[in-house]
Design a protein around this motif. Structure first.
Motif, PDB file in Angstrom:
ATOM      1  N   ARG A  29       0.831  -1.206   0.000  1.00  0.00           N
ATOM      2  CA  ARG A  29       0.000   0.000   0.000  1.00  0.00           C
ATOM      3  C   ARG A  29       0.871   1.264   0.000  1.00  0.00           C
ATOM      4  O   ARG A  29       0.554   2.262  -0.680  1.00  0.00           O
ATOM      5  CB  ARG A  29      -0.918  -0.025   1.213  1.00  0.00           C
ATOM      6  N   CYS A  77       2.103   1.603  -3.476  1.00  0.00           N
ATOM      7  CA  CYS A  77       1.070   2.119  -4.388  1.00  0.00           C
ATOM      8  C   CYS A  77       0.871   3.633  -4.202  1.00  0.00           C
ATOM      9  O   CYS A  77       0.695   4.382  -5.182  1.00  0.00           O
ATOM     10  CB  CYS A  77      -0.247   1.379  -4.163  1.00  0.00           C
ATOM     11  N   GLN A  78       0.874   4.043  -2.937  1.00  0.00           N
ATOM     12  CA  GLN A  78       0.710   5.479  -2.684  1.00  0.00           C
ATOM     13  C   GLN A  78       1.863   6.278  -3.268  1.00  0.00           C
ATOM     14  O   GLN A  78       1.675   7.339  -3.906  1.00  0.00           O
ATOM     15  CB  GLN A  78       0.606   5.718  -1.171  1.00  0.00           C
ATOM     16  N   LYS A 129       1.612   6.235  -7.032  1.00  0.00           N
ATOM     17  CA  LYS A 129       0.587   7.162  -7.513  1.00  0.00           C
ATOM     18  C   LYS A 129       1.125   8.594  -7.593  1.00  0.00           C
ATOM     19  O   LYS A 129       0.866   9.327  -8.574  1.00  0.00           O
ATOM     20  CB  LYS A 129      -0.618   7.106  -6.577  1.00  0.00           C
ATOM     21  N   GLU A 142      -3.437   0.394 -10.807  1.00  0.00           N
ATOM     22  CA  GLU A 142      -4.781  -0.062 -10.442  1.00  0.00           C
ATOM     23  C   GLU A 142      -4.819  -1.590 -10.299  1.00  0.00           C
ATOM     24  O   GLU A 142      -5.441  -2.125  -9.375  1.00  0.00           O
ATOM     25  CB  GLU A 142      -5.783   0.391 -11.505  1.00  0.00           C
ATOM     26  N   GLY A 165      -3.272  -2.514  -7.062  1.00  0.00           N
ATOM     27  CA  GLY A 165      -4.187  -2.319  -5.943  1.00  0.00           C
ATOM     28  C   GLY A 165      -5.183  -3.462  -5.831  1.00  0.00           C
ATOM     29  O   GLY A 165      -5.504  -3.930  -4.722  1.00  0.00           O
ATOM     30  N   GLU A 166      -5.676  -3.912  -6.992  1.00  0.00           N
ATOM     31  CA  GLU A 166      -6.582  -5.060  -6.977  1.00  0.00           C
ATOM     32  C   GLU A 166      -5.866  -6.320  -6.470  1.00  0.00           C
ATOM     33  O   GLU A 166      -6.451  -7.143  -5.748  1.00  0.00           O
ATOM     34  CB  GLU A 166      -7.136  -5.303  -8.373  1.00  0.00           C
ATOM     35  N   ASP A 225      -5.706  -6.144  -2.704  1.00  0.00           N
ATOM     36  CA  ASP A 225      -7.004  -6.484  -2.113  1.00  0.00           C
ATOM     37  C   ASP A 225      -7.271  -7.994  -2.188  1.00  0.00           C
ATOM     38  O   ASP A 225      -7.803  -8.599  -1.235  1.00  0.00           O
ATOM     39  CB  ASP A 225      -8.115  -5.715  -2.820  1.00  0.00           C
TER      40      ASP A 225
END
Length: 764
Positions: free
Chosen positions: A50, A53-54, A57, A92, A95-96, A99
């Motif tokens: 995470r 990813c942040q 981004k 994206e 991120g999936e 999850d």
């Protein structure tokens, strides 16, 4: 799905089951540790993902802003915009993937540890609690005093409830083990498949290493789907089987015990028994016993090396034991030691006794199959002759000759070359109290009847005293079958033949010797119960036992029993026949045995015993003498041996207080004195004149008998001294020196000097 543990195995509660349980518990404990560590690592990876990813981004926004900054350069602007879009798609997808990893890996594994493993631990605690309860109940049940009925009932009920609860918990525990084993595979495999699918989708545009796993992933995915279907079906079947077994009655008090002589693993019988230690404390320990490789062994744990109780089952015998306070006890006796064992119930006791007896018979059968002839087997027999005083190679040759003599002389008797009960040729077993020869199968059946019906001995593997050989030669299959099969033509039961099933032979033998269906029935006057006397009675009751008629001769005995005069008159002469014949058809079996013992008439003696004669019958009209004393009066060594083999009391005295040993001493029958001392006669017993056998022998100046009786007395005294002080004669010492050792050497020299008496048997 492979079943980890079987339900039937858990009901046995064997060391093998306990070992498998321990392995499963270790595996689950290690699995729990690894899964907890993996869940923590997954959580750290997700948090790092995470953050990544942040940061990514922000980086993509920077690239997009850089593209706007490069608006003057169309190529740069389009390239940077395309890169930012692709990176956004990848971000994206990442991120999936995070999850998916959170849901498919971390959550599933976390739930497996917190729910399934916890449930497994709870069931295991219940199993261990019920196991401890059962162990305590077993111990209390084994320690219950047979004389205190309330303790026995209380212990039995407690054991019943404890066993029922244990087996229920054991079944639940085995079910939980199999379920967690299956769920472990499905959950972990499913989680990792989901992770790999997310990774594959995430890196499918540029990661060739993951692309190479597509075929494998698809194949594994298909197998996983089929495995899930099969697992669900087998789980349903297993739950149905578990429910069906749980409905059965689990309150029975015996383990699942079966005798398998030809078991694939070599174990013919196994189960728990209590074993009494040979130390001074005589403690009892519960051990797992088994019969394997013609040996009786036991072990405490499954991985322990088995401890051998009996090296060779052919050298032992087994019998029930009722001389101690514990119930369900039996003894396994070998030449070197005696082992006292205890089962959990009467059924288990009988099952173990039968299993040991069948194993003994099987061991002898294997020995028989491995040899070419009875003569080869007899060469390995060591005769335990009472008169064996010397040593060296010559003694072994003499023993072989005696072994040949036992086999050849006994088989030379009419009818003895075929089994008495089924007719199989070449029998090399014998029943010494019946005087017949048997095949290996029939001998095993005779052994199962008990020694009060038949005493079985091998003609080739056991030692044979001369008096036993003579006894066997006096009877034989033809004589005994005339008694026990006298009415065979009147009955529809068919006699078995060598190829008949064992069950048919056993039914025939029990009908013949136990139920006595085929013997000639006596007249009612011969079955008057007032004419019998049990050896358990001590006081005299003259009013209930009328005096005997005058002594019969051989001819009148023949007319009673159905034997012709030539069969019972060994001399072949009729000059001794009385002119005035006496009708003895009303003579009851006890009186008949009494008269025939004095005449050394073995067929008539066997006939009287077959018709229920009390071997210790007392004739009050002749000083309360017994048949054994009658045989002593005529120096009939073989007749005395026959009566002793049929449970005659060697210490039963007449009205003058004189037993068989007294009479043999008075008459100077040295061979009979040897025989009675060997059978445990009491040399300290005194008659009404306060004379024991030693005093009688001294008064009659019979030095040989005096020496024999003193040797017996010294033997007993030294045995008592050895038990109290050790062989050296000093408390706490175990050496061979000292005065007692010298006395023992002198005693052995005396034994060797008079050893010929035991063989001759007729010295006066």
């Amino acid at each position: 799905m492979t079943v980890k543990l079987d339900f039937e195995e858990c009901l046995k509660d064997s060391p093998r089951f306990r070992a498998e349980i321990e392995v499963v518990q270790n595996d689950v404990s290690e699995l729990e540790t690894r899964l907890e560590k993996l869940v923590k690592q997954c959580q750290a990876m997700l948090e790092a993902g995470r953050v990544y990813c942040q940061t990514s981004k922000s980086f993509i926004n920077g690239v997009r802003e850089l593209g706007h900054q490069c608006s003057g350069d169309k190529m740069m602007e389009e390239w940077l915009n395309a890169c930012s879009k692709k990176l956004s798609v990848i971000l994206e997808a990442q991120g999936e993937m995070i999850d998916t990893t959170q849901k498919s890996v971390k959550t599933k594994l976390h739930n497996f540890v917190k729910e399934d493993v916890k449930r497994f631990k709870d069931v295991r605690k219940e199993f261990e609690r019920s196991s401890e309860t059962l162990e305590g109940a077993l111990s209390r049940n084994a320690q219950a005093n047979r004389g205190k009925q309330h303790e026995v009932e209380e212990a039995s009920n407690a054991l019943l409830n404890a066993r029922k609860g244990f087996r229920s918990e054991a079944l639940d525990y085995v079910l939980e083990i199999n379920v967690i084993e299956a769920k472990k595979k499905t959950d972990i495999l499913s989680a990792m498949l989901s992770l790999m699918e997310a990774q594959s989708q995430f890196f499918q545009q540029g990661h060739q290493s993951l692309a190479q796993l597509d075929d494998y992933r698809q194949k594994l995915n298909e197998e996983h789907k089929q495995f899930v279907l099969n697992s669900a079906r087998e789980k349903r079947d297993m739950e149905q089987r578990h429910a069906a077994i749980k409905k059965k009655d689990m309150s029975y008090d015996d383990s699942i015990m079966d005798f398998h002589a030809d078991a694939a693993n070599g174990i013919a019988m196994e189960g728990y028994l209590y074993k009494r230690a040979s130390n001074a404390f005589k403690t009892w320990s519960r051990r797992w016993f088994s019969i394997q490789k013609n040996q009786l062994v036991y072990q405490k744990k499954f991985k322990d090396q088995p401890t051998v109780v009996v090296e060779d089952l052919r050298l032992c015998t087994v019998k029930p034991s009722s001389e101690n306070e514990r119930r369900f006890c039996f003894e396994v006796v070998s030449p070197s030691k005696c082992c006292l064992l205890q089962a959990d119930s009467d059924r288990q006791q009988q099952a173990w006794i039968t299993a040991v007896q069948n194993s003994i018979a099987s061991a002898f059968q294997e020995c028989r199959d491995d040899t070419n002839s009875p003569r080869q087997r007899s060469s390995s027999v060591s005769l335990n002759s009472v008169g064996g005083g010397g040593g060296g190679g010559g003694g072994a040759v003499d023993q072989e000759k005696v072994g040949y003599k036992a086999l050849e002389e006994v088989q030379a008797i009419p009818g003895n070359r075929q089994c008495c009960d089924c007719g199989e040729p070449g029998p090399d077993w014998a029943s010494i109290n019946l005087g017949i020869t048997l095949c290996i199968v029939c001998s095993g059946i005779h052994r199962s009847l008990g020694v009060h019906f038949s005493k079985v001995r091998s003609l080739t593997l056991d030692s044979w005293e001369p008096e036993l050989i003579k006894l066997m030669c006096e009877l034989g299959n033809s004589v005994i079958n005339k008694i026990y099969e006298a009415r065979i033509n009147e009955i529809t039961i068919k006699k078995p033949h060598p190829s008949s099933p064992r069950g048919d032979k056993e039914s025939w033998i029990r009908s013949k010797y136990v139920e006595k269906k085929f013997i000639q029935k006596l007249p009612e006057t011969s079955r008057n119960p007032l004419l019998r006397r049990s050896s358990a009675f001590v006081e005299d009751r003259p009013a209930q036992r009328p005096a005997l008629k005058p002594k019969p001769n051989r001819y009148t005995l023949a007319r009673i029993t159905g034997f012709n005069s030539s069969e019972i008159n060994n001399t072949g002469s009729h000059k001794d026949l009385e002119k005035d014949e006496e009708d003895l058809s009303g003579l009851h079996p006890g009186a008949l045995l009494y008269r025939s013992a004095a005449l050394q008439n073995f067929p008539v003696m066997a006939d009287a015993l077959a018709h229920g004669a009390d071997v210790n019958w007392v004739n009050t009209s002749e000083e309360s003498r017994t048949p054994l004393i009658q045989a002593v009066t005529v120096n009939a060594l073989a007749a005395c041996e026959f009566l002793l083999q049929n449970s005659a009391n060697v210490n039963l005295a007449d009205s003058n207080g004189r037993g068989p040993l007294h009479h043999a001493t008075i008459l100077g029958h040295t061979g009979l004195v040897c025989l009675f001392l060997k059978r445990g006669a009491d040399y300290n017993a005194k008659d009404k004149n306060q004379k024991d056998p030693i005093t009688i022998a001294v008064d009659s100046a019979n030095a040989d008998i005096v020496t024999l009786l003193r040797i017996a007395k010294m033997n007993k005294e030294m045995q008592e001294t050895d038990e109290a002080y050790g062989p050296s004669g000093h408390s706490g010492e175990k050496g061979s020196g000292g005065g007692l050792a010298n006395t023992r050497k002198s005693l052995q020299a005396l034994k060797n000097h008079i050893s010929g008496w035991a063989i001759g048997g007729q010295h006066n």
